[in-house]
Design a protein around this motif. Structure first.
Motif, PDB file in Angstrom:
ATOM      1  N   VAL A   1      -6.526  -3.755  -5.743  1.00 20.02           N
ATOM      2  CA  VAL A   1      -6.492  -4.721  -4.646  1.00 20.02           C
ATOM      3  C   VAL A   1      -7.888  -5.307  -4.459  1.00 20.02           C
ATOM      4  CG1 VAL A   1      -6.128  -4.963  -2.165  1.00 20.02           C
ATOM      5  CG2 VAL A   1      -4.575  -3.536  -3.522  1.00 20.02           C
ATOM      6  N   TYR A   2      -8.893  -4.416  -4.520  1.00 16.53           N
ATOM      7  CA  TYR A   2     -10.291  -4.847  -4.437  1.00 16.53           C
ATOM      8  C   TYR A   2     -10.614  -5.788  -5.577  1.00 16.53           C
ATOM      9  CZ  TYR A   2     -15.403  -4.372  -4.128  1.00 16.53           C
ATOM     10  OH  TYR A   2     -16.752  -4.608  -4.017  1.00 16.53           O
ATOM     11  N   GLY A   3     -10.203  -5.413  -6.779  1.00 15.37           N
ATOM     12  CA  GLY A   3     -10.482  -6.220  -7.961  1.00 15.37           C
ATOM     13  C   GLY A   3      -9.824  -7.593  -7.904  1.00 15.37           C
ATOM     14  N   MET A   4      -8.708  -7.693  -7.166  1.00 10.95           N
ATOM     15  CA  MET A   4      -8.027  -8.980  -7.040  1.00 10.95           C
ATOM     16  C   MET A   4      -8.662  -9.820  -5.940  1.00 10.95           C
ATOM     17  SD  MET A   4      -3.991  -8.164  -7.517  1.00 10.95           S
ATOM     18  CE  MET A   4      -3.623  -6.458  -7.692  1.00 10.95           C
ATOM     19  N   GLY A   5      -9.662  -9.252  -5.266  1.00  7.48           N
ATOM     20  CA  GLY A   5     -10.392 -10.020  -4.265  1.00  7.48           C
ATOM     21  C   GLY A   5      -9.812  -9.923  -2.873  1.00  7.48           C
ATOM     22  N   GLU A   6      -8.733  -9.135  -2.689  1.00  8.26           N
ATOM     23  CA  GLU A   6      -8.118  -9.016  -1.368  1.00  8.26           C
ATOM     24  C   GLU A   6      -8.825  -7.890  -0.603  1.00  8.26           C
ATOM     25  OE1 GLU A   6      -7.095  -9.458   1.415  1.00  8.26           O
ATOM     26  OE2 GLU A   6      -5.102 -10.347   1.237  1.00  8.26           O
ATOM     27  N   LYS A   7     -10.067  -8.184  -0.175  1.00 10.28           N
ATOM     28  CA  LYS A   7     -10.884  -7.113   0.395  1.00 10.28           C
ATOM     29  C   LYS A   7     -10.404  -6.667   1.769  1.00 10.28           C
ATOM     30  CE  LYS A   7     -14.926  -7.666  -2.429  1.00 10.28           C
ATOM     31  NZ  LYS A   7     -16.342  -8.026  -2.521  1.00 10.28           N
ATOM     32  N   GLY A   8      -9.704  -7.575   2.484  1.00 10.86           N
ATOM     33  CA  GLY A   8      -9.158  -7.199   3.783  1.00 10.86           C
ATOM     34  C   GLY A   8      -8.121  -6.102   3.637  1.00 10.86           C
ATOM     35  N   LEU A   9      -7.219  -6.313   2.706  1.00  8.60           N
ATOM     36  CA  LEU A   9      -6.187  -5.307   2.454  1.00  8.60           C
ATOM     37  C   LEU A   9      -6.828  -4.014   1.949  1.00  8.60           C
ATOM     38  CD1 LEU A   9      -3.245  -4.450   2.281  1.00  8.60           C
ATOM     39  CD2 LEU A   9      -3.049  -5.646   0.092  1.00  8.60           C
ATOM     40  N   PHE A  10      -7.861  -4.167   1.124  1.00 12.05           N
ATOM     41  CA  PHE A  10      -8.549  -2.978   0.610  1.00 12.05           C
ATOM     42  C   PHE A  10      -9.104  -2.151   1.760  1.00 12.05           C
ATOM     43  CE2 PHE A  10     -12.538  -0.893  -0.474  1.00 12.05           C
ATOM     44  CZ  PHE A  10     -12.072  -0.006  -1.418  1.00 12.05           C
ATOM     45  N   GLU A  11      -9.772  -2.801   2.708  1.00 15.28           N
ATOM     46  CA  GLU A  11     -10.354  -2.088   3.852  1.00 15.28           C
ATOM     47  C   GLU A  11      -9.263  -1.358   4.623  1.00 15.28           C
ATOM     48  OE1 GLU A  11     -13.421  -1.605   4.350  1.00 15.28           O
ATOM     49  OE2 GLU A  11     -14.121  -3.036   2.826  1.00 15.28           O
ATOM     50  N   HIS A  12      -8.150  -2.049   4.797  1.00 11.25           N
ATOM     51  CA  HIS A  12      -7.020  -1.468   5.520  1.00 11.25           C
ATOM     52  C   HIS A  12      -6.535  -0.195   4.819  1.00 11.25           C
ATOM     53  CE1 HIS A  12      -3.122  -1.301   7.531  1.00 11.25           C
ATOM     54  NE2 HIS A  12      -2.559  -1.250   6.318  1.00 11.25           N
ATOM     55  N   LEU A  13      -6.390  -0.280   3.479  1.00 11.77           N
ATOM     56  CA  LEU A  13      -5.930   0.879   2.691  1.00 11.77           C
ATOM     57  C   LEU A  13      -6.944   2.014   2.771  1.00 11.77           C
ATOM     58  CD1 LEU A  13      -4.695  -0.955  -0.531  1.00 11.77           C
ATOM     59  CD2 LEU A  13      -3.252   0.271   1.099  1.00 11.77           C
ATOM     60  N   ALA A  14      -8.225   1.652   2.628  1.00 10.78           N
ATOM     61  CA  ALA A  14      -9.269   2.670   2.634  1.00 10.78           C
ATOM     62  C   ALA A  14      -9.250   3.416   3.962  1.00 10.78           C
ATOM     63  CB  ALA A  14     -10.636   2.020   2.408  1.00 10.78           C
ATOM     64  N   GLU A  15      -9.056   2.672   5.055  1.00 14.42           N
ATOM     65  CA  GLU A  15      -9.041   3.289   6.374  1.00 14.42           C
ATOM     66  C   GLU A  15      -7.837   4.216   6.538  1.00 14.42           C
ATOM     67  OE1 GLU A  15      -9.214   0.872  10.303  1.00 14.42           O
ATOM     68  OE2 GLU A  15     -10.919   0.310   9.026  1.00 14.42           O
ATOM     69  N   ALA A  16      -6.667   3.702   6.109  1.00 17.28           N
ATOM     70  CA  ALA A  16      -5.441   4.494   6.233  1.00 17.28           C
ATOM     71  C   ALA A  16      -5.553   5.776   5.403  1.00 17.28           C
ATOM     72  CB  ALA A  16      -4.250   3.659   5.772  1.00 17.28           C
ATOM     73  N   ASN A  17      -6.097   5.632   4.182  1.00 21.40           N
ATOM     74  CA  ASN A  17      -6.213   6.810   3.320  1.00 21.40           C
ATOM     75  C   ASN A  17      -7.200   7.823   3.883  1.00 21.40           C
ATOM     76  OD1 ASN A  17      -4.309   6.177   1.392  1.00 21.40           O
ATOM     77  ND2 ASN A  17      -5.743   4.979   0.161  1.00 21.40           N
ATOM     78  N   GLN A  18      -8.317   7.319   4.383  1.00 20.55           N
ATOM     79  CA  GLN A  18      -9.325   8.218   4.960  1.00 20.55           C
ATOM     80  C   GLN A  18      -8.718   8.997   6.127  1.00 20.55           C
ATOM     81  OE1 GLN A  18     -12.239   8.715   3.572  1.00 20.55           O
ATOM     82  NE2 GLN A  18     -13.586   6.931   3.707  1.00 20.55           N
ATOM     83  N   LYS A  19      -7.911   8.303   6.905  1.00 18.02           N
ATOM     84  CA  LYS A  19      -7.291   8.938   8.074  1.00 18.02           C
ATOM     85  C   LYS A  19      -6.356  10.064   7.617  1.00 18.02           C
ATOM     86  CE  LYS A  19      -4.860   7.444  12.200  1.00 18.02           C
ATOM     87  NZ  LYS A  19      -4.033   6.338  12.710  1.00 18.02           N
ATOM     88  N   LEU A  20      -5.611   9.731   6.568  1.00 21.04           N
ATOM     89  CA  LEU A  20      -4.677  10.715   6.013  1.00 21.04           C
ATOM     90  C   LEU A  20      -5.441  11.931   5.471  1.00 21.04           C
ATOM     91  CD1 LEU A  20      -1.646  11.076   5.293  1.00 21.04           C
ATOM     92  CD2 LEU A  20      -2.141  10.004   3.094  1.00 21.04           C
TER      93      LEU A  20
END
Lengths: 140, 728, 369
Positions: free
Chosen positions: C181-200
């Motif tokens: 997702v990061y590589g495709m340039g969708e950094k907003g979605l990446f941040e969202h995923l990173a946050e959700a995963n960190q929380k998990l």
């Protein structure tokens, strides 16, 4: 109230830190004017009393700049300084002056950038610490 | 102890101690003692004798009054420099003049466009006369720039040159606070106030004169060291030339042709090498290293270690019998960079100077297995001596020239080029050995993999240079070296395809650009784009080169059967030994730092030590030779003058105050301050010839008996007070 | 982001136009992507590069350009930022958009529903991760859903079980790591995923994570800002187990194996030795080396979102497979699910199924146990 502008005394050796400060100038690397430098030939010349005097007279911080360990123009002057400064800090602590107000940095003649970075970060640190606690104390 | 401290720390004790809780008070005094003793710890750590307290001397009544401060009331003149616009554009110079002129002892203050100029100096001299000035302050550039200039101006008016104080308004004020003119002006005032405070306490000082040993030491026997030695010897001075390897000649001896004139490198170098060996004034210490250096300008002492060659140099005639009889002949020859071989008894190359063989102990059968000794038996002059030992020699010289040269960048540090992994990837220096008629192939340019002539050769520029990950600087010589090598390749094989891959082709010297045109006309293809990778197809020694032709914007792959890497120039790995021995400075690229990049290019910050050649930075042969002659000329100045003047800013012991504690003795690394044996109380005395003026003793003296001229406690204290008083 | 901002952010003014990034760029063989030109347009002329879509999207984010750059510029990160503005403007191939949407909706880019994420475990007794376990096995989207890559996950689980390691997976709670997702340039979605995963991860008080995917490894290790757990790639853990002699080899392989360094494991994280160590310790195996291996390894074209967009032109994976055959290898070993997938495809399109097999290192290891 105007923002607190720290006054910093720089005690630098002629060969490394003073030359580094000169190089910062030659390279036009900017830093705030809060530092005022006294040149000595070697940091080994610096008596703890110079540091006490500086604080007594109202300095907010003292920056000591010498050659890198092993590069002292006079072979071992900076080792002596390192020792003296560490004990001076202890004394300052017992006097109620934060030991962080004395910074010792090794800056070579080619490290103009490091000189300016050091000054900037030291000013910021002193800004955080606030004015010299002795300021305003009655002179005996 | 408390009494001593109460007196030495008298200036702040009343203020601090009175505020403190009794417990804190005792703690404070304890620390005060520690500070003084810290000097002792330093001494101890450095294996210096631990001092004995002479308790009776510790408590001494201290008198600080009545110390003379010069013959007359200070009359200070302040000269504030505009430095064109450098200072005046930022700092309000007129305001600083007004400020300065209000100080009690300032009798004259003025601003001037360039104080360092002829009219500026005349202004100083005129006003010394007119206003009977006895102290001069120049507020200008760094004292490291023009201190000597201004001191001379004072001297010309009969004023002691040490009654000058320079304050730094340019490097440490206007140039670093360019966007804050108001604050810069305030700071300038404070700096001038500090200079005035110090100036009132300045004392006339008289420099000491020392005689000079009329000899020079040249370290490094490449073209730089050779040229410097010959020049110094021709002026008429004794020269000790020290070379690490068995022969002088350095990298230049390894080169085949030199650009752009295509002179044969050996042909122009070897006559100079022979001159060195024959010169009556030159002592050549080959296969030797400088172990240590002590002393100061005019009076250096150096210890040279002459490594054992296991061949008696006075008996060896260089006939070569030992080498021809030596059974071990497969040692990679260092001179040929391992492309050729040599025997254990060897000279690096046929024209070696001195022409003395050396036995390589590491590989010798006698030293490793205890057998053989064939050379010893067959030497017609009985010159082989297996019992020879390394020899230490101490020499005395007045000046030193550093000419230690460079190391070639190790191309292995760039794995993308497959150096040492692919047989047909070579460095530029290896190319020189291959194409040299005296080289391992007798001048045949052939592929190391199969001995065939290459049909397509690539030269790859900037290997290790202009690269943050290795060496950020440009190595200067590689562009022209590769262009010259491309010419040579084309000359040998006119049908071969030759490509030079570059980022920028730097052909800056005399005749260089013209040479490039010629080579281009000869059919050498120049491609703008650094080679990104070299790889080899399976089961083939041919090489595929990946690059972008940045002028076309096209990425391409091309096959070559030989690739030459233009490896850059690096500081010598062992340069730090000399740097440490002499306390020299290094520039950020780790080459030796000159005293000033423009105006003192061959001097160092250490008086009496000079630089030349690639030890100072990458440069080509014409520049090296010019710089070597410059260094020789500089190094001869003190030798010709016959005496040097030392800085009088040294330590002085006031015997009235000295308590014979010997702390000063323990902190001085120069043994310049010692107990005076002739004195009844064994009080300290300064050896003025040895004192370098670092001030460590003055800082350590618990009785404040030591005055550090030029940087006295009183002067610094006044400076502090001035710096901490906000200007109005 | 404007051309000026990009120039500042990526320090483009430091570029000396040497052409190393472009010279070494693996996709320059198929498209006209010239990142040096792009950077020059932005830095010198203040223009945002406008070039055919297939150029911009051909970048595999393999980072070889960064490795070669003499000025420490990261050209591929600059391209990712340009992709970002295209994504924002909706100028993006439908296949890529679908993949991103699927990540958002299902937690994986493969368009599969979340409940099927554990399908591969149905014949195995894999436990759900619990706080007292030594390792969390982060399976990753491709090994979880792709039938071929599932074999890698299964083999790895076999190895872990044989070595007696206590581990668990997050099951259907597991989410896309966000690297592609990061590589495709969708950094907003990446941040969202990173946050959700960190929380998990925090919920499970995670200490040690192991993953089969170098892309997840890279993103957890280098792009998750406040990471307080250790990240391992499965080759690191397996090499350790071999060192500690916790795995007993039973069967001989009798093969010549050549190993391909994945970009995200090798070049980007300097893991070169562990996979080789595993292969070398297998019974009756000969390890071959590509000429271009380790920091000079080629890219298989699996990264940077390239799994979801086809760029016409010669396939690097096919050339790599052919090279492996030329070296006499019978097995081309990989350590990345994307390499596995691209090479498997290449074997089929080149018609060399009978000459070479593609295997993950974990598969090879589990075969010998």
């Amino acid at each position: 109230m105007t923002e607190f502008e720290p006054v910093i005394i720089g005690l630098t050796c002629n060969w490394c830190a003073y030359a580094g400060a000169d190089l910062a100038g030659t390279s036009k690397i900017q830093y705030p004017p809060n530092i005022r430098i006294i040149r000595v030939m070697c940091t080994g010349r610096i008596e703890p009393e110079f540091i006490f005097d500086a604080f007594r007279m109202g300095a907010d911080g003292v920056l000591i700049g010498g050659c890198h360990l092993g590069d002292c123009h006079y072979q071992e002057g900076n080792y002596k300084t390192a020792l003296r400064v560490s004990i001076t800090r202890e004394v300052l602590k017992s006097l109620g002056i934060e030991p962080e107000r004395v910074r010792l940095e090794w800056i070579s003649a080619s490290e103009g950038k490091k000189f300016s970075e050091t000054v900037k970060s030291f000013i910021e640190e002193i800004r955080r610490l606030g004015p010299n606690p002795l300021k305003g104390a009655p002179e005996a | 102890m408390q009494i001593v401290w109460t007196s030495t720390l008298h200036s702040y004790m009343p203020i601090f101690v009175s505020f403190l809780h009794p417990l804190q008070q005792s703690q404070f005094l304890f620390y005060c003692c520690l500070i003084s003793l810290s000097s002792l710890h330093a001494g101890k750590a450095l294996n210096r004798p631990i001092l004995r307290f002479q308790s009776s001397s510790w408590v001494r009544t201290v008198s600080r009054t009545g110390k003379s401060r010069g013959p007359e009331e200070p009359r200070i003149g302040v000269f504030i420099c505009h430095c064109g616009s450098n200072i005046a554009d930022i700092v309000d110079v007129k305001e600083v003049v007004d400020f300065a002129s209000k100080f009690p002892n300032v009798v004259f203050a003025v601003d001037e466009r360039y104080v360092c100029s002829e009219p500026g100096q005349a202004l100083i001299r005129e006003n010394i006369r007119k206003h009977k000035l006895n102290r001069v302050i120049v507020a200008s550039c760094s004292p490291r720039m023009h201190e000597t200039t201004f001191r001379k101006a004072l001297e010309a008016e009969g004023l002691n040159p040490f009654l000058l104080e320079i304050t730094n308004l340019r490097e440490q004020c206007s140039w670093v606070h360019m966007h804050e003119p108001r604050k810069a002006t305030q700071k300038a005032k404070v700096l001038v106030a500090s200079a005035i405070a110090k100036a009132t306490l300045l004392e006339p000082l008289t420099p000491m004169k020392f005689s000079v040993t009329p000899a020079a030491l040249v370290i490094g026997g490449g073209i730089a060291g050779i040229q410097a030695s010959l020049d110094l010897a021709n002026i008429g001075f004794k020269v000790h030339l020290v070379e690490k390897t068995p022969s002088i000649g350095g990298h230049m001896a390894q080169l085949d042709k030199t650009f752009p004139t295509l002179d044969c490198s050996a042909c122009i170098l070897t006559p100079k090498m022979v001159d060195v060996s024959r010169h009556p004034n030159i002592t050549l210490w080959s296969y030797s290293e400088v172990e240590s250096i002590s002393g100061f300008i005019g009076n250096f002492k150096a210890t040279i270690v002459e490594k054992a060659r296991y061949i008696n140099k006075s008996l060896c005639t260089g006939c070569g019998t030992c080498a021809s009889k030596c059974p071990v002949k497969t040692i990679p020859n260092e001179f040929d960079l391992g492309l050729g071989t040599r025997s254990v008894a060897y000279i690096p190359f046929p024209q070696a100077v001195p022409l003395i063989y050396t036995i390589d102990k590491e590989n010798c059968l006698y030293f490793t297995k205890g057998v053989c000794r064939v050379c010893e038996k067959t030497c017609p002059f009985k010159a082989v001596d297996f019992n020879q030992q390394d020899k230490k020699v101490e020499i005395e010289v007045g000046t030193i020239v550093i000419a230690t040269g460079y190391d070639l960048f190790d191309a292995n540090r760039k794995p993308e080029y497959g150096y040492k992994q692919y047989k047909n990837v070579l460095t530029n220096l290896e190319f020189e050995r291959l194409i040299s008629a005296a080289g391992p192939t007798g001048g045949q340019l052939v592929r190391p993999s199969d001995g065939r002539a290459p049909k397509k050769i690539a030269f790859v520029q900037c290997i290790g240079s202009r690269d943050i990950l290795t060496n950020p600087y440009c190595s200067r010589v590689c562009c022209m070296a590769s262009v010259k090598q491309a010419h040579q390749a084309k000359e040998k094989y006119p049908d071969a395809k030759v490509f030079v891959f570059y980022i920028d082709l730097r052909t800056f010297g005399k005749g260089y650009e013209e040479f490039l045109w010629r080579v281009q006309e000869e059919g050498v293809n120049l491609v703008r784009g650094k080679v990104a990778e070299i790889y080899r197809k399976p089961k083939d020694e041919n090489l595929t080169v990946l690059f972008e032709d940045t002028l076309l914007g096209q990425t391409r792959e091309m096959d070559f059967d030989m690739v030459i890497l233009a490896a850059g120039l690096e500081p010598r790995v062992d340069a730090q030994q000399i740097q440490k021995a002499l306390k020299l400075s290094m520039s950020p690229d780790s080459f030796f730092l000159e005293a000033h990049p423009k105006l003192r290019p061959v001097e160092t910050h250490i008086a009496g030590v000079y630089l030349c050649g690639c030890a100072q930075g990458p440069k080509d042969i014409p520049d090296v030779v010019a710089q070597a002659s410059a260094a020789a000329s500089q190094a001869s100045i003190p030798l010709i003058q016959g005496e040097v003047v030392s800085e009088p800013t040294i330590a002085y012991v006031d015997k009235e105050l000295c308590c014979s504690c010997k702390i000063c003795e323990s902190v001085c690394v120069y043994d310049a301050i010692e107990a005076d044996e002739t004195d009844e109380e064994k009080r300290a005395k300064v050896n003025e010839a040895l004192c370098v003026g670092c001030g460590s003793c003055a800082a350590a003296c618990p009785a404040r008996a030591i005055t550090m001229y030029g940087f006295t406690k009183e002067q610094i204290s006044k400076q502090l007070a001035a710096l901490l008083t906000e200007p109005t | 982001m404007s051309a000026h901002d990009l120039t500042q952010k990526h320090k483009l003014l430091e570029c000396i136009q040497c052409g190393m990034c472009t010279g070494v760029c693996p996709v320059s063989k198929k498209t006209n992507l010239n990142v040096r030109n792009y950077m020059r347009e932005a830095a010198v002329y203040g223009e945002l590069p406008r070039h055919p879509e297939n150029e911009l999207w051909s970048c595999t984010t393999c980072a070889t350009c960064e490795a070669r750059c003499p000025k420490e510029i990261k050209p591929y990160e600059f391209l990712i930022d340009i992709r970002g503005s295209d994504v924002e403007a909706g100028k993006i191939a439908t296949t890529l958009r679908d993949a991103l949407e699927s990540v958002f909706k299902n937690g994986n880019p493969w368009g599969r529903i979340r409940s099927k994420r554990t399908e591969w475990t149905q014949d195995l007794a894999v436990k759900h991760y619990a706080k007292d376990m030594d390792f969390l096995y982060f399976v990753g989207c491709t090994p979880a859903y792709d039938p071929r890559a599932q074999e890698v996950a299964k083999s790895f689980v076999t190895c872990l079980e044989k070595a007696g390691i206590s581990f668990g997976i997050l099951g259907t709670e597991e989410n896309c790591c966000g690297n592609e997702v990061y590589g495709m340039g969708e950094k907003g979605l990446f941040e969202h995923l990173a946050e959700a995963n960190q929380k998990l991860f925090r919920k499970y008080d995670l200490k040690q994570l192991v993953t089969s995917c170098p892309h997840s490894y890279h993103t957890f290790k280098n792009r998750y800002e406040t990471r307080n757990f250790e990240v391992n790639h499965h080759t690191q853990l397996l090499a350790n187990l071999i060192d500690e002699e916790r795995l007993a080899f039973q069967k001989k392989l009798g093969k010549k194996i050549i190993y391909h360094d994945p970009c995200f494991l090798g070049k980007q994280n300097n893991i070169y030795d562990e996979p080789r160590k595993i292969i070398e310790s297998l019974p009756d195996v000969e390890l071959l080396e590509f000429d271009r291996s380790r920091e000079r390894s080629l890219c298989c074209e699996g990264g940077g979102g390239r799994m979801w967009i086809d760029i016409p032109g010669p396939r690097l994976a096919e050339a790599r497979v052919q090279e492996a055959i030329d070296y006499g290898a019978q097995i081309l070993a990989v350590a990345c699910p994307f390499c596995l997938s691209t090479f498997e495809d290449a074997v089929k399109t080149a018609g060399v199924e009978d000459q070479i097999q593609i295997k993950d290192v974990a598969e090879l290891l589990s075969q010998t146990l």
